[in-house]
Design an enzyme around this catalytic site. Structure first.
Site, PDB file in Angstrom:
ATOM      1  CG  MET A   1      -0.970  -5.841  -6.799  1.00  0.00           C
ATOM      2  SD  MET A   1      -1.422  -4.936  -4.489  1.00  0.00           S
ATOM      3  CE  MET A   1      -1.281  -6.713  -4.017  1.00  0.00           C
TER       4      MET A   1
ATOM      5  CG  ASP B   1      -4.758 -10.585  -1.816  1.00  0.00           C
ATOM      6  OD1 ASP B   1      -6.028  -9.865  -1.289  1.00  0.00           O
ATOM      7  OD2 ASP B   1      -4.524 -10.312  -2.278  1.00  0.00           O
TER       8      ASP B   1
ATOM      9  CG  ASP C   1      -5.970 -11.557   6.337  1.00  0.00           C
ATOM     10  OD1 ASP C   1      -5.844 -10.720   6.633  1.00  0.00           O
ATOM     11  OD2 ASP C   1      -7.021 -12.023   5.947  1.00  0.00           O
TER      12      ASP C   1
ATOM     13  CG  HIS D   1     -11.323 -11.346   1.610  1.00  0.00           C
ATOM     14  ND1 HIS D   1     -11.014 -10.273   1.437  1.00  0.00           N
ATOM     15  CD2 HIS D   1     -10.963 -11.071   3.055  1.00  0.00           C
ATOM     16  CE1 HIS D   1     -10.056  -9.623   1.969  1.00  0.00           C
ATOM     17  NE2 HIS D   1     -10.244 -10.290   3.384  1.00  0.00           N
TER      18      HIS D   1
ATOM     19  CD  GLU E   1      -8.837  -8.078  -1.222  1.00  0.00           C
ATOM     20  OE1 GLU E   1      -7.268  -6.940  -2.002  1.00  0.00           O
ATOM     21  OE2 GLU E   1      -8.386  -8.858  -0.294  1.00  0.00           O
TER      22      GLU E   1
ATOM     23  CG  HIS F   1      -1.999  -1.001   1.986  1.00  0.00           C
ATOM     24  ND1 HIS F   1      -1.229  -2.109   2.166  1.00  0.00           N
ATOM     25  CD2 HIS F   1      -3.029  -1.501   0.994  1.00  0.00           C
ATOM     26  CE1 HIS F   1      -2.575  -3.068   2.318  1.00  0.00           C
ATOM     27  NE2 HIS F   1      -3.936  -2.821   1.297  1.00  0.00           N
TER      28      HIS F   1
ATOM     29  CG  ASP G   1      -3.974 -10.028   2.033  1.00  0.00           C
ATOM     30  OD1 ASP G   1      -4.654  -9.414   1.563  1.00  0.00           O
ATOM     31  OD2 ASP G   1      -3.475  -9.456   3.243  1.00  0.00           O
TER      32      ASP G   1
ATOM     33  CG  ASP H   1     -10.050 -10.924   6.976  1.00  0.00           C
ATOM     34  OD1 ASP H   1      -9.533  -9.638   5.944  1.00  0.00           O
ATOM     35  OD2 ASP H   1      -9.471 -11.859   6.358  1.00  0.00           O
TER      36      ASP H   1
ATOM     37  CG  ASP I   1       1.602  -1.220   3.268  1.00  0.00           C
ATOM     38  OD1 ASP I   1       1.579  -1.374   4.691  1.00  0.00           O
ATOM     39  OD2 ASP I   1       1.447  -1.985   2.344  1.00  0.00           O
TER      40      ASP I   1
ATOM     41  CE  LYS J   1     -12.239  -8.448   5.453  1.00  0.00           C
ATOM     42  NZ  LYS J   1     -11.675  -7.766   6.973  1.00  0.00           N
TER      43      LYS J   1
ATOM     44  CD  GLU K   1      -8.505 -11.203   1.835  1.00  0.00           C
ATOM     45  OE1 GLU K   1      -6.936 -10.777   1.446  1.00  0.00           O
ATOM     46  OE2 GLU K   1      -7.965 -11.982   3.137  1.00  0.00           O
TER      47      GLU K   1
HETATM   48  C1  DIG Z   1      -7.347  -7.156   2.522  1.00  0.00           C
HETATM   49  O1  DIG Z   1      -7.540  -8.628   2.701  1.00  0.00           O
HETATM   50  C2  DIG Z   1      -6.403  -6.225   1.737  1.00  0.00           C
HETATM   51  C3  DIG Z   1      -5.503  -5.349   1.585  1.00  0.00           C
HETATM   52  O2  DIG Z   1      -5.264  -6.083   2.946  1.00  0.00           O
HETATM   53  C4  DIG Z   1      -4.946  -5.033   0.111  1.00  0.00           C
HETATM   54  O3  DIG Z   1      -5.886  -3.854   0.004  1.00  0.00           O
HETATM   55  C5  DIG Z   1      -5.481  -5.578  -0.407  1.00  0.00           C
HETATM   56  C6  DIG Z   1      -4.122  -5.910  -1.344  1.00  0.00           C
HETATM   57  O4  DIG Z   1      -3.984  -7.402  -1.327  1.00  0.00           O
HETATM   58  N1  DIG Z   1      -6.222  -7.009   0.581  1.00  0.00           N
HETATM   59 MN    MN Z   2      -6.442  -9.450   0.594  1.00  0.00          MN
HETATM   60 MN    MN Z   3      -8.103 -10.291   4.440  1.00  0.00          MN
END
Ligand code: DIG
Ligand code: MN
Ligand code: MN
Length: 389
Positions: free
Chosen positions: A90, A247, A259, A222, A183, A56, A289, A257, A59, A185, A219
């Site tokens: 990316m 992801d 992850d 998600h 993406e 990001h 991710d 979430d 980051d 969620k 993802e």
């Molecule tokens: C969350 O799952 C999102 C953020 O971490 C980011 O913007 C995106 C990139 O993989 N996934």
């Molecule tokens: Mn993600």
């Molecule tokens: Mn996530």
């Protein structure tokens, strides 16, 4: 003999700075690990064998950094990339952390916030392109509501569309070689997030001015949070030519979430996902991710990163074994046997086909009583995954 599960550049394993850089802070606890710099994180990823690193904007470059600070940070980051050989496939924008985005970014009710989000995203796009990114992810973590009294969802989608149309025009105007990956969620951090699933995103993309340059970044966690089959979301995206990024992680359904490390919970789902990506020849990044358990130090974080890649490669090998397994393949052949008697009804529609099909006599009894041997097929899959065939 080299370890067959050792990551190689051709595997295209990538991690975000925010993943291995997670300090373990959560809703109920302070950080458990010190922060590492982007340069330190690049070297950590190189040590574990990653191919690339994503980020990001914030980051890498802090929210209030001056231009001089930004330029120094980017210069140092480029040196670390050159020293390690890692690439940046990316990039994305953080449109969810700063309090200014507390009501969303592109869909916020405050017009000034919506325009600030455009400004911030254009700067993030410039930064991503400068570092070589070819895919730009949009995760609208704050685009949503706690109460539907606050925002008309149709208006929210219109604002989302206006923002993406403007940013697509910006990329085209700048002649950037960049695609957008949206993406989804279903919730968290908002009570409900707009465009909650990959399927919703795919429908939304078709309403954009430049839908050809926009795909999805599904993802695992998600779709599981939404109670859905991740493979099916990925397969729909792929089939539409919209799987621009992915992801990978893991997740227990009905939880926040998590992850988790890829393949650490839903082994069967993860297997079929890897099998699909490898069978169809997906050439994009395998992006994790995910982040290490809060219990870990940085040696544990390296274990986490190695584990994501190792499990992917083990499942890739299992997929090859599935495809080469004579009993499994003979079973699949039998299940999908076709005597050719229906071929007259295939292909283009025609009135002749209609009348022939309408008058065709089907043996309903035989068709309905046929056993499909799925229990045997699935058990062979389990045997394979558990290492007994
Ligand atoms: C969350 O799952 C999102 C953020 O971490 C980011 O913007 C995106 C990139 O993989 N996934
Ligand atoms: Mn993600
Ligand atoms: Mn996530």
């Amino acid at each position: 003999m080299s370890d067959p599960y050792e990551p190689q550049p051709e595997h295209k394993f990538t991690f975000g700075l925010w993943t291995v850089g997670s300090t373990g802070r959560d809703q109920f606890g302070l950080p458990v690990r010190e922060s590492l710099s982007p340069v330190q994180l690049v070297h950590l990823l190189a040590e574990v064998g990653a191919y690339g690193v994503n980020f990001h904007d914030n980051d890498l470059v802090p929210f209030n950094a001056s231009k001089a600070e930004r330029d120094q940070i980017v210069s140092d980051f480029k040196k670390a990339l050159a020293a390690t050989g890692l690439v940046v496939p990316m990039a994305t924008t953080n449109l969810f952390n700063h309090s200014i985005f507390k009501d969303g970014a592109f869909t916020a009710n405050d017009h000034k916030v919506r325009k600030f989000a455009l400004q911030k995203t254009m700067q993030a796009i410039d930064l991503g392109v400068e570092l070589g990114a070819k895919v730009f992810v949009f995760w609208g973590g704050r685009e949503g509501v706690e109460s539907d009294a606050t925002k008309d969802p149709a208006l929210g989608l219109k604002r989302y569309r206006d923002a993406l149309n403007f940013l697509s025009d910006y990329v085209i105007d700048q002649c950037y070689d960049l695609k957008f990956a949206l993406e989804s969620k279903p919730n968290e951090p908002r009570g409900d997030i707009f465009l909650p699933t990959t399927g919703a995103m795919l429908g939304f993309i078709e309403t954009l001015d430049h839908s050809d340059m926009v795909g999805v970044n599904p993802e695992f966690a998600h779709e599981v949070m939404a109670g859905l089959n991740f493979l099916h979301a990925v397969a729909q995206a792929w089939e539409m030519g919209k799987l621009f990024h992915i992801d990978l992680n893991d997740q227990n359904v009905g939880r926040f979430d998590q992850d988790w490390r890829f393949g650490s919970y839903n082994i069967k789902q993860s297997f079929f996902l890897v099998k699909f990506l490898e069978d169809v020849g997906y050439t994009g990044s395998r992006h994790f991710d995910a982040h290490a358990y809060r219990t870990e130090d940085y040696e544990g974080v390296k274990d986490f990163a190695r584990g994501c890649m190792r499990t992917y490669l083990i499942l890739k090998e299992k997929a090859a074994r599935f495809n080469a397994d004579q009993e499994i393949q003979e079973l699949l052949k039998a299940i999908n046997a076709d005597d050719g008697s229906m071929s007259d009804f295939d292909g283009e529609y025609s009135p002749e086909k209609v009348s022939k099909l309408k008058s065709h006599q089907f043996d309903i009894q035989t068709l309905s009583q046929r056993g499909l041997m799925y229990e045997r097929l699935d058990q062979l899959t389990i045997d394979l995954l558990l290492g007994v065939r």
